[in-house]
Design a protein around this motif. Sequence first.
Motif, PDB file in Angstrom:
ATOM      1  N   SER A  90      -6.415  11.908  18.956  1.00 20.06           N
ATOM      2  CA  SER A  90      -6.787  10.534  18.640  1.00 20.06           C
ATOM      3  C   SER A  90      -8.229  10.492  18.143  1.00 20.06           C
ATOM      4  N   GLU A 108      -4.011  12.074   3.638  1.00 15.90           N
ATOM      5  CA  GLU A 108      -4.451  12.285   5.026  1.00 15.90           C
ATOM      6  C   GLU A 108      -3.533  11.534   5.994  1.00 15.90           C
ATOM      7  N   GLN A 109      -3.150  10.331   5.624  1.00 16.88           N
ATOM      8  CA  GLN A 109      -2.248   9.554   6.504  1.00 16.88           C
ATOM      9  C   GLN A 109      -0.891  10.240   6.619  1.00 16.88           C
ATOM     10  N   GLU A 110      -0.412  10.714   5.493  1.00 10.92           N
ATOM     11  CA  GLU A 110       0.880  11.418   5.464  1.00 10.92           C
ATOM     12  C   GLU A 110       0.811  12.629   6.419  1.00 10.92           C
ATOM     13  N   ASP A 111      -0.268  13.398   6.299  1.00 11.49           N
ATOM     14  CA  ASP A 111      -0.439  14.586   7.168  1.00 11.49           C
ATOM     15  C   ASP A 111      -0.492  14.167   8.631  1.00 11.49           C
ATOM     16  N   TYR A 112      -1.258  13.110   8.900  1.00  6.85           N
ATOM     17  CA  TYR A 112      -1.458  12.632  10.281  1.00  6.85           C
ATOM     18  C   TYR A 112      -0.111  12.284  10.916  1.00  6.85           C
ATOM     19  N   LEU A 113       0.733  11.631  10.135  1.00  2.00           N
ATOM     20  CA  LEU A 113       2.035  11.210  10.664  1.00  2.00           C
ATOM     21  C   LEU A 113       2.944  12.402  10.948  1.00  2.00           C
ATOM     22  N   ASP A 172       0.826  -1.205   0.000  1.00  2.00           N
ATOM     23  CA  ASP A 172       0.000   0.000   0.000  1.00  2.00           C
ATOM     24  C   ASP A 172       0.863   1.258   0.000  1.00  2.00           C
ATOM     25  N   GLU A 173       0.206   2.380  -0.329  1.00  2.00           N
ATOM     26  CA  GLU A 173       0.866   3.688  -0.206  1.00  2.00           C
ATOM     27  C   GLU A 173       0.099   4.522   0.795  1.00  2.00           C
ATOM     28  N   LEU A 174       0.776   5.445   1.459  1.00  2.00           N
ATOM     29  CA  LEU A 174       0.082   6.336   2.388  1.00  2.00           C
ATOM     30  C   LEU A 174      -0.876   7.240   1.610  1.00  2.00           C
ATOM     31  N   THR A 175      -2.062   7.479   2.153  1.00  2.00           N
ATOM     32  CA  THR A 175      -2.928   8.496   1.574  1.00  2.00           C
ATOM     33  C   THR A 175      -2.395   9.862   2.021  1.00  2.00           C
TER      34      THR A 175
END
Length: 415
Positions: free
Chosen positions: A415, A403-408, A398-401
Amino acid sequence: MTARDLAELTEAGERRIGWARRSMPVLTAIAARFAAERPLDGLRVAACLHVTAETAVLMGALRAGGAEIALAASNPLSTQDDVAAALGVYGIAVHARAGVDMETYYRHIHQALDISPDIVLDDGCDLVNILHTERPDLSVAGGCEETTTGIIRLRQMAAEGALKFPVVAVNDTRTKRMFDNRYGTGQSTLDGIMRATNALLAGRTVVVAGFGFCGRGVAERAKGLGARVIVTEIDPVKALDAALQGYEVLPMGQAARVGDVFVTVTGNRDVIRGEHLAVMKDGVILANAGHFDVEIDVRALEGLAESVNFGVRPNVDEYVLADGRRLLLLAEGRLVNLTAAEGHPAAVMDMSFSAQALAVAWLATESVRLPPGVYDVPADIDAEVARLKLAATGIAIDELTVEQEDYLHSWRAGS
Ligand code: ADE
């Protein structure tokens, strides 16, 4: 050797290299890229590595990149003579032969250094050691180190301010350590013990000294063959790790009394000493998978033995004690996986040597701005090797979305 013998040896070596190359798609792709881009044009490389088919594929990649290469062995027993013969045909100066004495072994390293290298590749730090102690006339831009033992020596040199150029710790990349050290050492060590002895391991007690990446690999494979595995350690965290993985953990003094097969994988000396040898059972097998032949105290074994039957089988010497017990030493206490078997499978060396090749290309441009020291392989090289290996293996991830990239990257998000 007659010309015909040499031709046959060379042909056998070429077949062996071709077989290894089939399992090294990443390094083969890098070689093709190197051939197009020539990142090593004009560079001289001296390498001190195990002279195996997998090393030959690495040498081919560096040659394709434009390097002039001289190769010496990193162990006096591990050279595959057919491969050494075939490498000569590719235009690589090889200074190696299986079974040479230590004087010849070191002479070969000097001969490789006679090329006046810009970059050096080492496996165990013998070449770099000689460069610093006996060849101060040579000026080297940078180096790569393949193995844990070499990194330990290099870090010591750096700490003492003795290291004269930057060295890349190829051993420490994730794509090397997690696969080569663990699965490579695990499989090839058991392979070496089995080829040498043809012993049944199911139901036997295998004592693994050292629970680093290599020791863990050996323990896992021994367990998989049905052995009862005992681990010995000096590091409390690694000992705990072994215990929680279900292994019995004992001091060597106790393990020595109950083991059937002993494998040292610590990188340290005198792990199996006279006091341990003295209490071992009749018929035990002693093998070392650490880089140097210092882990089993062979001198103590010689001292205890009343007689020695050398070569009861290839790579097996039988030491007979005064009370009739026989202790079987494999490969003279040298790396059993490279002496009694063929070293790590090509499929894992594919990753280790791809990291080596890319690290050499990186050093070719970057070494001028690096002060002496031990450097990690750049993280993008590690990731590239893993990506290429996944692609060659047909595994998608998979690749980060976004939103996931931003979250990290945001500590504000809750939370
Ligand atoms: N070290 C361990 N296995 C090896 C192999 N097959 N070739 C070169 N170096 C190695």
